[in-house]
Design a protein around this motif. Structure first.
Motif, PDB file in Angstrom:
ATOM      1  N   GLU A  31       0.828  -1.196   0.000  1.00 23.05           N
ATOM      2  CA  GLU A  31       0.000   0.000   0.000  1.00 23.05           C
ATOM      3  C   GLU A  31       0.869   1.255   0.000  1.00 23.05           C
ATOM      4  OE1 GLU A  31      -3.938   1.547   2.334  1.00 23.05           O
ATOM      5  OE2 GLU A  31      -2.227   0.966   3.582  1.00 23.05           O
ATOM      6  N   ARG A  32       2.086   1.120   0.568  1.00 23.13           N
ATOM      7  CA  ARG A  32       2.985   2.255   0.665  1.00 23.13           C
ATOM      8  C   ARG A  32       4.329   1.892   0.048  1.00 23.13           C
ATOM      9  NH1 ARG A  32       0.586   5.774   3.966  1.00 23.13           N
ATOM     10  NH2 ARG A  32       2.453   7.034   4.311  1.00 23.13           N
ATOM     11  N   THR A  33       5.095   2.913  -0.309  1.00 23.06           N
ATOM     12  CA  THR A  33       6.411   2.709  -0.897  1.00 23.06           C
ATOM     13  C   THR A  33       7.354   3.778  -0.383  1.00 23.06           C
ATOM     14  OG1 THR A  33       7.596   2.398  -2.985  1.00 23.06           O
ATOM     15  CG2 THR A  33       5.966   4.157  -2.926  1.00 23.06           C
ATOM     16  N   PHE A  34       8.650   3.596  -0.607  1.00 25.94           N
ATOM     17  CA  PHE A  34       9.615   4.622  -0.201  1.00 25.94           C
ATOM     18  C   PHE A  34      10.571   4.873  -1.356  1.00 25.94           C
ATOM     19  CE2 PHE A  34      11.517   0.587   1.002  1.00 25.94           C
ATOM     20  CZ  PHE A  34      12.839   0.718   0.592  1.00 25.94           C
ATOM     21  N   ALA A  35      11.138   6.077  -1.374  1.00 26.08           N
ATOM     22  CA  ALA A  35      12.072   6.458  -2.434  1.00 26.08           C
ATOM     23  C   ALA A  35      13.007   7.531  -1.902  1.00 26.08           C
ATOM     24  CB  ALA A  35      11.313   6.973  -3.650  1.00 26.08           C
ATOM     25  N   TYR A  36      14.197   7.573  -2.485  1.00 23.09           N
ATOM     26  CA  TYR A  36      15.181   8.594  -2.109  1.00 23.09           C
ATOM     27  C   TYR A  36      14.943   9.821  -2.958  1.00 23.09           C
ATOM     28  CZ  TYR A  36      19.669  10.625  -0.758  1.00 23.09           C
ATOM     29  OH  TYR A  36      20.643  11.446  -0.254  1.00 23.09           O
ATOM     30  N   ASP A  37      14.762  10.963  -2.321  1.00 22.39           N
ATOM     31  CA  ASP A  37      14.467  12.209  -3.024  1.00 22.39           C
ATOM     32  C   ASP A  37      15.688  13.122  -2.950  1.00 22.39           C
ATOM     33  OD1 ASP A  37      13.472  14.478  -4.139  1.00 22.39           O
ATOM     34  OD2 ASP A  37      11.707  14.640  -2.854  1.00 22.39           O
ATOM     35  N   ASP A  38      16.410  13.233  -4.085  1.00 23.91           N
ATOM     36  CA  ASP A  38      17.604  14.082  -4.078  1.00 23.91           C
ATOM     37  C   ASP A  38      17.318  15.485  -4.596  1.00 23.91           C
ATOM     38  OD1 ASP A  38      17.177  13.475  -6.697  1.00 23.91           O
ATOM     39  OD2 ASP A  38      19.131  12.565  -7.077  1.00 23.91           O
ATOM     40  N   ASP A  39      16.044  15.811  -4.846  1.00 25.16           N
ATOM     41  CA  ASP A  39      15.678  17.163  -5.262  1.00 25.16           C
ATOM     42  C   ASP A  39      15.436  18.081  -4.070  1.00 25.16           C
ATOM     43  OD1 ASP A  39      15.876  16.523  -7.898  1.00 25.16           O
ATOM     44  OD2 ASP A  39      13.745  16.063  -8.161  1.00 25.16           O
ATOM     45  N   LYS A  40      15.341  17.494  -2.874  1.00 26.77           N
ATOM     46  CA  LYS A  40      15.126  18.297  -1.679  1.00 26.77           C
ATOM     47  C   LYS A  40      16.395  19.069  -1.330  1.00 26.77           C
ATOM     48  CE  LYS A  40      11.780  15.226   0.623  1.00 26.77           C
ATOM     49  NZ  LYS A  40      11.537  14.399   1.838  1.00 26.77           N
ATOM     50  N   GLU A  41      16.214  20.126  -0.540  1.00 22.39           N
ATOM     51  CA  GLU A  41      17.372  20.889  -0.079  1.00 22.39           C
ATOM     52  C   GLU A  41      18.307  20.002   0.739  1.00 22.39           C
ATOM     53  OE1 GLU A  41      18.301  24.966   2.472  1.00 22.39           O
ATOM     54  OE2 GLU A  41      16.278  24.530   1.760  1.00 22.39           O
ATOM     55  N   LEU A  42      17.699  19.131   1.569  1.00 19.33           N
ATOM     56  CA  LEU A  42      18.458  18.110   2.291  1.00 19.33           C
ATOM     57  C   LEU A  42      17.948  16.745   1.840  1.00 19.33           C
ATOM     58  CD1 LEU A  42      18.481  19.661   5.890  1.00 19.33           C
ATOM     59  CD2 LEU A  42      20.357  19.633   4.241  1.00 19.33           C
ATOM     60  N   PRO A  43      18.623  16.115   0.856  1.00 20.67           N
ATOM     61  CA  PRO A  43      18.143  14.837   0.308  1.00 20.67           C
ATOM     62  C   PRO A  43      17.924  13.798   1.391  1.00 20.67           C
ATOM     63  CG  PRO A  43      19.964  15.698  -0.999  1.00 20.67           C
ATOM     64  CD  PRO A  43      19.872  16.555   0.224  1.00 20.67           C
ATOM     65  N   ASP A  44      16.827  13.046   1.268  1.00 17.91           N
ATOM     66  CA  ASP A  44      16.499  12.043   2.274  1.00 17.91           C
ATOM     67  C   ASP A  44      15.458  11.099   1.699  1.00 17.91           C
ATOM     68  OD1 ASP A  44      16.501  10.659   4.598  1.00 17.91           O
ATOM     69  OD2 ASP A  44      15.655  12.245   5.841  1.00 17.91           O
ATOM     70  N   TYR A  45      15.209   9.998   2.410  1.00 19.56           N
ATOM     71  CA  TYR A  45      14.171   9.059   2.005  1.00 19.56           C
ATOM     72  C   TYR A  45      12.799   9.617   2.383  1.00 19.56           C
ATOM     73  CZ  TYR A  45      17.482   5.364   0.901  1.00 19.56           C
ATOM     74  OH  TYR A  45      18.473   4.625   0.322  1.00 19.56           O
ATOM     75  N   GLY A  46      11.823   9.316   1.529  1.00 19.87           N
ATOM     76  CA  GLY A  46      10.452   9.666   1.821  1.00 19.87           C
ATOM     77  C   GLY A  46       9.560   8.441   1.705  1.00 19.87           C
ATOM     78  N   VAL A  47       8.540   8.346   2.534  1.00 20.18           N
ATOM     79  CA  VAL A  47       7.582   7.236   2.500  1.00 20.18           C
ATOM     80  C   VAL A  47       6.224   7.803   2.142  1.00 20.18           C
ATOM     81  CG1 VAL A  47       6.521   5.355   3.800  1.00 20.18           C
ATOM     82  CG2 VAL A  47       8.896   6.026   4.274  1.00 20.18           C
TER      83      VAL A  47
END
Length: 384
Positions: free
Chosen positions: A42-58
């Protein structure tokens, strides 16, 4: 409110990409209706390197969930399909009415175009089809950053500004088709790429970059121009246009000749090998309107570039002028490397021997031109 199912014959379903962005960003207006299969994610996670401080998001998964835009009367479902050789998906679009669906799709196009203003869409033809990627413009290159012949530079930007003029009155007044095409040719490293980057950051419209490869085909040509038409008015840059495969050239030329194929598209072709360009691109009106040779910089342009990079901090005004005189035949990229070498030497020793750096660089460049990297066969390269 009753939702009806619609079939799509449109291969460019940008609304799925926007849905994922809305779900990731928690955008108001999109609602999670429910999960399709209980024992799938139902949920997934991905690494977001477009953020000011890149991090994983769920976040909620686009697959195996139903989402709705209640305010627009549209719902979307990406349903898993189980087959012997894996799990695939079928996409379903629901809407309250034809009008609601059309309004939603119109909003998708507007949103997509607005979002592309700070990105460059990169198309690359690969063995298994055309790959599309949106790359953010991380560092804006201004028009002042472009060092080239002022006459050519002024003509190109003037044509772009006229093209993107909001009321298009110029084209209507003089009954001129709303499309333009220019070809940039010359030795590599002299500002063609910098010019394209500055265009991406300074025109009020999307910019797409298309890399021609040996896998370019009639299908990928169709796909790129169809995507470009959706973003119009826009700029389409075709890199290394001389690399167009022989069996795709006729189709490409016919596409350029189409009555509406380039409507709203400012086409820029680039090549380092103008002698390889298909004569049909240059000898027929409506394909490329103008061609510009981006030459090796003369002494005045080399001096302008070095001053722009603030080379004076290492060599002073007199040394900068001497560097411009001694670097005949250097490209702008090679002048950039001269700047880096001077900065490194200055940082280490607080002194720069400009003549020695230029002499060493010229020696390596001559080896490259003559293919004499290992002329002395008694020498070897490697690890002991």
């Amino acid at each position: 409110m009753r939702y009806e199912l619609y079939a799509s014959e449109d291969p460019n379903s940008e609304y799925w990409k926007l849905l994922e962005e809305d779900v990731r960003g928690g955008k108001q207006g999109v609602e999670h209706v429910g999960r399709i299969f209980d024992r799938m994610e139902e949920r997934t996670f991905a690494y977001d390197d477009d953020k000011e401080l890149p991090d994983y998001g769920v976040h909620l998964s686009i697959r195996n969930n139903v989402f709705a835009y209640p305010g627009m009367g549209v719902a979307l479902a990406r349903v898993p399909v189980f087959r012997e050789n894996g799990i695939y998906t079928d996409d379903y679009v629901f809407a309250v009415s034809d009008g609601q669906l059309q309004e939603f799709l119109g909003n998708v196009r507007t949103r997509q175009r607005d979002q592309q203003l700070d990105k460059v869409t990169v198309f690359t033809d690969r063995r298994h089809g055309n790959h599309r990627e949106d790359q953010p413009i991380t560092r804006t290159v201004s028009r002042a950053d472009v060092v080239m012949d002022e006459t050519i530079k002024k003509e190109i930007y003037q044509a772009l500004d006229q093209f993107f003029h909001s009321d298009r009155s110029f084209y209507r007044t003089y009954n001129i088709p709303y499309k333009r095409g220019i070809l940039l040719y010359g030795h590599p490293g002299n500002g063609k790429t910098t010019l394209v980057k500055s265009i991406a950051g300074s025109v009020p419209g999307p910019v797409a970059y298309w890399q021609i490869t040996e896998f370019t085909s009639s299908e990928s040509i169709d796909e790129v121009f169809e995507a470009a038409n959706r973003l119009a008015p826009m700029v389409l840059v075709i890199e290394d246009i001389d690399s167009m495969p022989q069996d795709a050239r006729s189709f490409f030329l016919n596409t350029l000749d189409g009555a509406t194929s380039k409507e709203g598209i400012f086409l820029i072709g680039t090549t380092n090998y103008p002698e390889k360009i298909d004569p049909g691109l240059m000898n027929r009106a409506g394909r490329f309107d103008r061609s510009y040779e981006i030459k090796q910089p003369d002494e005045a342009l080399r001096l302008q570039y070095l001053r722009y990079r603030d080379f004076q901090q290492f060599a002073g005004d007199e040394g900068t002028g001497e560097a411009a005189r001694l670097t005949e035949g250097f490209s702008l990229t090679q002048l950039g490397e001269l700047y880096v070498s001077a900065a490194l030497e200055w940082h280490e020793a607080n002194y720069v021997d400009i003549r020695a750096i230029i002499q060493a660089m010229r020696g390596e460049l001559d080896k490259g031109r003559k293919q004499e990297w290992l002329k002395d066969h008694n020498k070897s390269m490697g690890f002991l």
